[in-house]
Write a protein that holds these residues in place. Structure first.
Motif, mmCIF file in Angstrom:
data_model
loop_
_atom_site.group_PDB
_atom_site.id
_atom_site.type_symbol
_atom_site.label_atom_id
_atom_site.label_comp_id
_atom_site.label_asym_id
_atom_site.label_seq_id
_atom_site.Cartn_x
_atom_site.Cartn_y
_atom_site.Cartn_z
ATOM 1 N N ARG A 229 -13.718 -47.857 65.626
ATOM 2 C CA ARG A 229 -13.389 -46.552 66.222
ATOM 3 C C ARG A 229 -13.987 -45.382 65.453
ATOM 4 N NH1 ARG A 229 -7.259 -47.915 67.940
ATOM 5 N NH2 ARG A 229 -7.826 -49.499 69.433
ATOM 6 N N ILE A 230 -15.220 -45.549 65.071
ATOM 7 C CA ILE A 230 -15.936 -44.462 64.408
ATOM 8 C C ILE A 230 -16.816 -43.825 65.480
ATOM 9 C CG2 ILE A 230 -17.705 -43.955 62.680
ATOM 10 C CD1 ILE A 230 -16.255 -46.375 61.130
ATOM 11 N N PRO A 231 -16.626 -42.513 65.706
ATOM 12 C CA PRO A 231 -17.179 -41.882 66.905
ATOM 13 C C PRO A 231 -18.650 -41.449 66.842
ATOM 14 C CG PRO A 231 -15.879 -40.296 65.679
ATOM 15 C CD PRO A 231 -15.778 -41.598 64.915
ATOM 16 N N ILE A 232 -19.544 -42.404 66.591
ATOM 17 C CA ILE A 232 -20.968 -42.061 66.674
ATOM 18 C C ILE A 232 -21.282 -41.869 68.165
ATOM 19 C CG2 ILE A 232 -23.337 -42.880 66.348
ATOM 20 C CD1 ILE A 232 -22.412 -44.447 63.923
ATOM 21 N N PRO A 233 -21.858 -40.721 68.532
ATOM 22 C CA PRO A 233 -22.180 -40.513 69.953
ATOM 23 C C PRO A 233 -23.222 -41.534 70.427
ATOM 24 C CG PRO A 233 -22.437 -38.472 68.685
ATOM 25 C CD PRO A 233 -22.265 -39.587 67.702
ATOM 26 N N PHE A 234 -23.164 -41.899 71.680
ATOM 27 C CA PHE A 234 -24.185 -42.791 72.249
ATOM 28 C C PHE A 234 -24.207 -42.622 73.758
ATOM 29 C CE2 PHE A 234 -21.479 -45.882 74.289
ATOM 30 C CZ PHE A 234 -20.285 -45.788 73.585
ATOM 31 N N GLU A 235 -25.301 -43.023 74.354
ATOM 32 C CA GLU A 235 -25.394 -43.053 75.818
ATOM 33 C C GLU A 235 -25.995 -44.377 76.270
ATOM 34 O OE1 GLU A 235 -27.248 -39.621 77.656
ATOM 35 O OE2 GLU A 235 -26.140 -38.299 76.296
ATOM 36 N N CYS A 236 -27.258 -44.618 75.904
ATOM 37 C CA CYS A 236 -27.972 -45.757 76.493
ATOM 38 C C CYS A 236 -27.776 -47.079 75.750
ATOM 39 C CB CYS A 236 -29.459 -45.433 76.559
ATOM 40 S SG CYS A 236 -30.253 -45.379 74.931
ATOM 41 N N LYS A 237 -27.534 -47.049 74.476
ATOM 42 C CA LYS A 237 -27.476 -48.241 73.618
ATOM 43 C C LYS A 237 -28.771 -49.049 73.675
ATOM 44 C CE LYS A 237 -22.505 -49.046 73.617
ATOM 45 N NZ LYS A 237 -21.447 -50.010 73.882
ATOM 46 N N ASP A 238 -29.853 -48.388 74.003
ATOM 47 C CA ASP A 238 -31.112 -49.107 74.157
ATOM 48 C C ASP A 238 -32.302 -48.392 73.525
ATOM 49 O OD1 ASP A 238 -32.606 -51.302 75.023
ATOM 50 O OD2 ASP A 238 -33.192 -50.257 76.866
ATOM 51 N N GLY A 239 -32.033 -47.450 72.626
ATOM 52 C CA GLY A 239 -33.141 -46.798 71.927
ATOM 53 C C GLY A 239 -33.865 -45.741 72.738
ATOM 54 N N ASN A 240 -33.291 -45.304 73.827
ATOM 55 C CA ASN A 240 -33.995 -44.343 74.686
ATOM 56 C C ASN A 240 -33.521 -42.897 74.557
ATOM 57 O OD1 ASN A 240 -35.719 -46.236 76.002
ATOM 58 N ND2 ASN A 240 -33.936 -46.931 77.157
ATOM 59 N N CYS A 241 -32.230 -42.685 74.313
ATOM 60 C CA CYS A 241 -31.695 -41.323 74.421
ATOM 61 C C CYS A 241 -31.582 -40.586 73.088
ATOM 62 C CB CYS A 241 -30.322 -41.364 75.086
ATOM 63 S SG CYS A 241 -29.023 -42.058 74.027
ATOM 64 N N ALA A 242 -31.553 -41.299 71.984
ATOM 65 C CA ALA A 242 -31.424 -40.734 70.627
ATOM 66 C C ALA A 242 -30.069 -40.085 70.355
ATOM 67 C CB ALA A 242 -32.550 -39.754 70.317
ATOM 68 N N SER A 243 -29.098 -40.274 71.226
ATOM 69 C CA SER A 243 -27.755 -39.732 70.979
ATOM 70 C C SER A 243 -27.168 -40.275 69.688
ATOM 71 C CB SER A 243 -26.802 -40.117 72.111
ATOM 72 O OG SER A 243 -27.221 -39.554 73.299
ATOM 73 N N CYS A 244 -27.545 -41.486 69.342
ATOM 74 C CA CYS A 244 -26.922 -42.187 68.218
ATOM 75 C C CYS A 244 -27.673 -42.001 66.901
ATOM 76 C CB CYS A 244 -26.820 -43.674 68.542
ATOM 77 S SG CYS A 244 -28.440 -44.459 68.686
ATOM 78 N N LEU A 245 -28.457 -40.926 66.799
ATOM 79 C CA LEU A 245 -29.231 -40.691 65.579
ATOM 80 C C LEU A 245 -28.320 -40.615 64.353
ATOM 81 C CD1 LEU A 245 -32.222 -40.035 64.697
ATOM 82 C CD2 LEU A 245 -31.518 -37.634 64.729
ATOM 83 N N ILE A 246 -28.686 -41.330 63.309
ATOM 84 C CA ILE A 246 -27.910 -41.346 62.062
ATOM 85 C C ILE A 246 -28.857 -41.169 60.878
ATOM 86 C CG2 ILE A 246 -25.968 -42.763 62.848
ATOM 87 C CD1 ILE A 246 -27.489 -45.223 61.660
ATOM 88 N N GLU A 247 -28.283 -40.726 59.772
ATOM 89 C CA GLU A 247 -29.041 -40.663 58.520
ATOM 90 C C GLU A 247 -28.485 -41.755 57.617
ATOM 91 O OE1 GLU A 247 -28.831 -36.913 56.531
ATOM 92 O OE2 GLU A 247 -30.237 -37.533 54.979
ATOM 93 N N VAL A 248 -29.363 -42.581 57.100
ATOM 94 C CA VAL A 248 -28.924 -43.735 56.309
ATOM 95 C C VAL A 248 -29.325 -43.565 54.848
ATOM 96 C CG1 VAL A 248 -29.089 -46.247 56.036
ATOM 97 C CG2 VAL A 248 -29.203 -45.232 58.323
ATOM 98 N N THR A 249 -28.367 -43.734 53.975
ATOM 99 C CA THR A 249 -28.631 -43.690 52.540
ATOM 100 C C THR A 249 -28.282 -45.056 51.972
ATOM 101 O OG1 THR A 249 -27.857 -41.415 52.549
ATOM 102 C CG2 THR A 249 -28.161 -42.423 50.412
ATOM 103 N N TYR A 250 -29.185 -45.594 51.173
ATOM 104 C CA TYR A 250 -28.943 -46.903 50.553
ATOM 105 C C TYR A 250 -28.249 -46.694 49.221
ATOM 106 C CZ TYR A 250 -31.573 -48.757 54.324
ATOM 107 O OH TYR A 250 -31.950 -49.094 55.584
ATOM 108 N N ASP A 251 -27.089 -47.297 49.048
ATOM 109 C CA ASP A 251 -26.322 -47.083 47.839
ATOM 110 C C ASP A 251 -27.110 -47.548 46.609
ATOM 111 O OD1 ASP A 251 -24.587 -46.272 49.746
ATOM 112 O OD2 ASP A 251 -22.981 -47.680 49.253
#
Ligand code: FES
Length: 122
Positions: free
Chosen positions: A35-57
């Motif tokens: 239940r972490i609210p990352i926005p999304f629409e297509c779930k297929d790499g098309n809309c970019a709603s789910c853009l995240i920034e990733v940091t490697y610990d």
């Protein structure tokens, strides 16, 4: 087992969850499960709603990745991947800083995933 820490201004604080290494769940699927609210629409790499920034610990522990052409093209379109990052991804299999949560498969490295809560706003 990987620790995935989600952080966003729309959350009450960072939340760390565990993902099973070798599982094929995307970061978006793991987020939904917890239940972490990352926005999304297509779930297929098309809309970019789910853009995240990733940091490697542990930056030296970054794993090789297969950045799909679709994800690469979308990140390029958004101006979220540099020429150097494209080269690093293609030649050294190193992951870029920004990803699409619906395309990024959780691996066994610990990461922090940041998102703004606005679609495509990471
Ligand atoms: Fe559309 Fe990830 S949900 S690109």
């Amino acid at each position: 087992m990987a620790n995935i820490t989600f952080t966003s201004p729309i959350m009450h604080g960072p939340k760390t969850v565990y993902a099973v290494a070798g599982d094929t769940k995307t970061i978006l699927a793991v987020a939904e499960e917890h239940r972490i609210p990352i926005p999304f629409e297509c779930k297929d790499g098309n809309c970019a709603s789910c853009l995240i920034e990733v940091t490697y610990d542990e930056p030296s522990m970054r794993k090789g990745i297969t950045l799909t052409e679709k994800e690469k093209a979308k990140l390029r379109e958004l101006g979220k991947i540099s020429s150097k990052e494209i080269e690093d991804a293609e030649v050294l299999d190193l992951p870029p800083r920004y990803r699409l949560a619906c395309q990024f498969i959780a691996r066994d490295e610990d990461v922090t995933v940041a998102f703004t809560g606005e679609p495509g706003g990471a």
